[in-house]
Motif scaffolding. Structure first.
Motif, PDB file in Angstrom:
ATOM      1  N   PHE A  13       0.859  -1.181   0.000  1.00 14.10           N
ATOM      2  CA  PHE A  13       0.000   0.000   0.000  1.00 14.10           C
ATOM      3  C   PHE A  13       0.892   1.227   0.000  1.00 14.10           C
ATOM      4  O   PHE A  13       1.990   1.197   0.567  1.00 14.10           O
ATOM      5  CB  PHE A  13      -0.865   0.056   1.257  1.00 14.10           C
ATOM      6  CG  PHE A  13      -1.957  -0.969   1.305  1.00 14.10           C
ATOM      7  CD1 PHE A  13      -3.061  -0.869   0.475  1.00 14.10           C
ATOM      8  CD2 PHE A  13      -1.887  -2.035   2.195  1.00 14.10           C
ATOM      9  CE1 PHE A  13      -4.088  -1.809   0.532  1.00 14.10           C
ATOM     10  CE2 PHE A  13      -2.908  -2.973   2.257  1.00 14.10           C
ATOM     11  CZ  PHE A  13      -4.008  -2.866   1.427  1.00 14.10           C
ATOM     12  N   ALA A  23       2.034  -4.875   3.241  1.00 19.20           N
ATOM     13  CA  ALA A  23       1.061  -5.485   4.164  1.00 19.20           C
ATOM     14  C   ALA A  23       1.152  -7.000   4.107  1.00 19.20           C
ATOM     15  O   ALA A  23       0.980  -7.681   5.105  1.00 19.20           O
ATOM     16  CB  ALA A  23      -0.346  -5.026   3.817  1.00 19.20           C
ATOM     17  N   GLY A  44      -2.709  -5.804  12.536  1.00 20.74           N
ATOM     18  CA  GLY A  44      -1.867  -5.095  11.580  1.00 20.74           C
ATOM     19  C   GLY A  44      -0.870  -5.967  10.840  1.00 20.74           C
ATOM     20  O   GLY A  44      -0.064  -5.468  10.057  1.00 20.74           O
ATOM     21  N   CYS A  45      -0.918  -7.291  11.047  1.00 21.51           N
ATOM     22  CA  CYS A  45       0.100  -8.154  10.426  1.00 21.51           C
ATOM     23  C   CYS A  45      -0.270  -8.559   8.995  1.00 21.51           C
ATOM     24  O   CYS A  45       0.526  -9.214   8.320  1.00 21.51           O
ATOM     25  CB  CYS A  45       0.361  -9.390  11.279  1.00 21.51           C
ATOM     26  SG  CYS A  45      -0.965 -10.602  11.235  1.00 21.51           S
ATOM     27  N   GLY A  46      -1.458  -8.190   8.520  1.00 22.15           N
ATOM     28  CA  GLY A  46      -1.812  -8.457   7.126  1.00 22.15           C
ATOM     29  C   GLY A  46      -2.865  -9.537   6.921  1.00 22.15           C
ATOM     30  O   GLY A  46      -3.092  -9.966   5.781  1.00 22.15           O
ATOM     31  N   LYS A  47      -3.561  -9.950   7.959  1.00 22.34           N
ATOM     32  CA  LYS A  47      -4.555 -11.022   7.834  1.00 22.34           C
ATOM     33  C   LYS A  47      -5.722 -10.607   6.924  1.00 22.34           C
ATOM     34  O   LYS A  47      -6.074 -11.312   5.983  1.00 22.34           O
ATOM     35  CB  LYS A  47      -5.102 -11.403   9.224  1.00 22.34           C
ATOM     36  CG  LYS A  47      -4.023 -11.798  10.224  1.00 22.34           C
ATOM     37  CD  LYS A  47      -4.599 -12.205  11.572  1.00 22.34           C
ATOM     38  CE  LYS A  47      -5.322 -11.106  12.344  1.00 22.34           C
ATOM     39  NZ  LYS A  47      -4.458  -9.993  12.792  1.00 22.34           N
ATOM     40  N   THR A  48      -6.313  -9.457   7.246  1.00 23.26           N
ATOM     41  CA  THR A  48      -7.473  -9.002   6.476  1.00 23.26           C
ATOM     42  C   THR A  48      -7.096  -8.737   5.023  1.00 23.26           C
ATOM     43  O   THR A  48      -7.826  -9.095   4.104  1.00 23.26           O
ATOM     44  CB  THR A  48      -8.074  -7.736   7.126  1.00 23.26           C
ATOM     45  OG1 THR A  48      -8.565  -8.087   8.413  1.00 23.26           O
ATOM     46  CG2 THR A  48      -9.213  -7.166   6.298  1.00 23.26           C
ATOM     47  N   THR A  49      -5.938  -8.142   4.810  1.00 27.49           N
ATOM     48  CA  THR A  49      -5.505  -7.846   3.443  1.00 27.49           C
ATOM     49  C   THR A  49      -5.385  -9.138   2.629  1.00 27.49           C
ATOM     50  O   THR A  49      -5.821  -9.198   1.476  1.00 27.49           O
ATOM     51  CB  THR A  49      -4.152  -7.096   3.468  1.00 27.49           C
ATOM     52  OG1 THR A  49      -4.293  -5.928   4.276  1.00 27.49           O
ATOM     53  CG2 THR A  49      -3.726  -6.697   2.073  1.00 27.49           C
TER      54      THR A  49
HETATM   55  P1  ADP Z   1      -4.762  -7.306  10.215  1.00 25.66           P
HETATM   56  O1  ADP Z   1      -6.048  -7.722   9.570  1.00 25.66           O
HETATM   57  O2  ADP Z   1      -3.827  -8.439  10.446  1.00 25.66           O
HETATM   58  O3  ADP Z   1      -4.983  -6.516  11.460  1.00 25.66           O
HETATM   59  P2  ADP Z   1      -4.451  -5.608   7.863  1.00 25.66           P
HETATM   60  O4  ADP Z   1      -4.414  -6.558   6.738  1.00 25.66           O
HETATM   61  O5  ADP Z   1      -5.740  -4.904   8.103  1.00 25.66           O
HETATM   62  O6  ADP Z   1      -3.963  -6.332   9.206  1.00 25.66           O
HETATM   63  O7  ADP Z   1      -3.314  -4.510   7.661  1.00 25.66           O
HETATM   64  C1  ADP Z   1      -1.993  -4.826   7.354  1.00 25.66           C
HETATM   65  C2  ADP Z   1      -1.190  -3.566   7.147  1.00 25.66           C
HETATM   66  O8  ADP Z   1      -1.601  -2.923   5.962  1.00 25.66           O
HETATM   67  C3  ADP Z   1      -1.334  -2.538   8.259  1.00 25.66           C
HETATM   68  O9  ADP Z   1      -0.097  -1.914   8.439  1.00 25.66           O
HETATM   69  C4  ADP Z   1      -2.356  -1.581   7.698  1.00 25.66           C
HETATM   70  O10 ADP Z   1      -2.190  -0.311   8.253  1.00 25.66           O
HETATM   71  C5  ADP Z   1      -2.016  -1.594   6.223  1.00 25.66           C
HETATM   72  N1  ADP Z   1      -3.194  -1.312   5.383  1.00 25.66           N
HETATM   73  C6  ADP Z   1      -4.307  -2.074   5.277  1.00 25.66           C
HETATM   74  N2  ADP Z   1      -5.177  -1.550   4.407  1.00 25.66           N
HETATM   75  C7  ADP Z   1      -4.596  -0.400   3.942  1.00 25.66           C
HETATM   76  C8  ADP Z   1      -4.989   0.594   2.996  1.00 25.66           C
HETATM   77  N3  ADP Z   1      -6.153   0.529   2.330  1.00 25.66           N
HETATM   78  N4  ADP Z   1      -4.125   1.620   2.769  1.00 25.66           N
HETATM   79  C9  ADP Z   1      -2.945   1.689   3.419  1.00 25.66           C
HETATM   80  N5  ADP Z   1      -2.525   0.777   4.296  1.00 25.66           N
HETATM   81  C10 ADP Z   1      -3.327  -0.258   4.570  1.00 25.66           C
END
Ligand code: ADP
Ligand code: MG
Length: 364
Positions: A13, A23, A44-49
């Motif tokens: 990102f 991410a 914040g480790c990238g699970k949702t992404t």
């Molecule tokens: P988790 O689900 O494990 O808590 P995320 O997948 O939500 O983690 O986020 C992983 C990283 O990517 C984090 O550092 C988050 O801030 C960043 N991130 C997620 N979505 C976005 C976005 N749309 N724009 C910028 N950074 C993002």
């Protein structure tokens, strides 16, 4: 058909300030058909992404995603199959239901989006309600129902399209502990009935361990370790995984002539067989509070002193000082030692981790 494969998947990102954030960092993974697979890792480790890329809500910076024998995202070919054509069911972040729609319409929603014919829609919704014990409640509004029933509306909505893959992103995180546990059972029971593949995202280690056939632990966008819950608990790849999968003590130790000492200047070594090839220096001896024996009988273990005793529901917790460092020990009720007394500590299943030295901290 419902196998999920990720090959060299990376997601970067660019933040508003122009920083690049990786991410998800070169993910390689194969999840088998019918598996319940958990992603476990800190916020914040990238699970949702990762889940959003599998679902098709997020494009890839690099790599490929396949569902069965079908590529659904391939960066190098600019190939991208939209979410509604991927055959996935999804529940993202705490089962949300729409309060202004009745139960029937909540569950029917994904079918309406797909313009499913009326009779088929009705039949599918009623079947999904049957599978989630909601028959008879179709005219009710979510607010008329209990918390558990509301969660089941969301489950019914997720299965109504007959998905082969179910993506669940921290679905239980807002529920109270009792409801959480019963929902775990319901999810497993539905999986048994429909045999879909599940990816379950959580930051709760006991949830991941209770639900999964296999799981991975990730940190900072990278997979640290993959395995069955048992393999991961018994043989954590590193200190991070050890600490993440259960309560832990990390005793800073020194190695001299192949023997392990809890501090500079101590004469008595901790009985422990170091792995091959460990040279003199510092390291960590990891132990779990419930895998430590405690007694007052001379010669039964390493000498320490009990600084504090706490009664807990499942055990008694002792804070034991060993040559200046405090570790937690959990023993069954009944075997009560007083605070302030000397004691002897047996580490039953300690592990050695080289390198990272870290202050030992108690959370309470
Ligand atoms: P988790 O689900 O494990 O808590 P995320 O997948 O939500 O983690 O986020 C992983 C990283 O990517 C984090 O550092 C988050 O801030 C960043 N991130 C997620 N979505 C976005 C976005 N749309 N724009 C910028 N950074 C993002
Ligand atoms: Mg998340």
């Amino acid at each position: 058909m419902s196998r999920i494969t990720l090959k060299n998947v990376t997601k970067e990102f660019v933040t508003r300030g122009g920083h690049r954030v990786t991410a998800v960092d070169n993910f390689n993974l194969e999840i088998q058909e019918g598996e319940c697979f958990s992603f476990l890792g800190p916020s914040g480790c990238g699970k949702t992404t990762t889940l959003r890329m599998i679902a098709g809500f997020e494009d890839l910076t690099e790599g490929e995603i396949w569902l069965g024998d079908k590529p659904v995202s391939v960066k190098s070919k600019n190939l991208y199959v939209p979410p509604e054509e991927r055959g996935l069911g999804m529940v993202f972040q705490a089962f949300a239901v729409w309060p202004h729609l009745n139960v029937f319409e909540n569950v029917a929603f994904p079918l309406r989006v797909k313009k499913t014919p009326r009779d088929e829609l009705r039949e599918r919704v009623m079947t999904a309600l049957g599978h989630t014990d909601l028959q008879g409640a179709e005219k009710a509004y979510p607010s008329d129902l209990s918390g558990g029933q509301q969660q089941r509306i969301a489950l019914a909505r997720a299965i109504v399209t007959n998905p082969r893959v179910m993506l669940l992103d921290e679905p239980l995180s807002n529920l109270d502990p009792k409801l959480r546990e019963s929902m775990r059972f319901e999810i497993k029971a539905l999986q048994k009935k429909f045999n879909f593949t599940i990816i379950f995202v959580t930051h709760d280690q006991s949830e991941a361990m209770a639900l999964s056939d296999r799981m991975l632990v990730m940190d900072l966008g990278k997979i640290i370790q993959t395995g069955t819950p048992r393999e991961m608990y018994q043989d954590p790849a590193n200190k991070f995984v050890y600490g993440f999968l259960g309560l832990s003590n990390f005793l800073r130790v020194r190695v001299r002539d192949g023997r392990v000492f809890p501090a500079e200047g101590t004469i008595q070594p901790i009985p422990f067989e170091l792995p091959q090839g460990v040279s003199d220096g510092e390291g960590l001896l990891a132990s779990r509070p419930n895998e430590i024996g405690l007694s007052r009988t001379e010669g039964t273990g390493y000498p320490g002193r009990i600084e504090k005793r706490l009664y807990m529901t499942f055990c008694i917790e002792y804070h034991v000082n060993i040559a200046g460092q405090v570790i937690r020990v959990h023993t069954p009720h009944g075997n009560v030692l007083p605070e302030g007394c000397g004691c002897f500590v047996q580490f039953r299943n300690p592990r050695w981790y080289a390198g990272e030295s870290e202050q030992v901290e108690l959370e309470r």
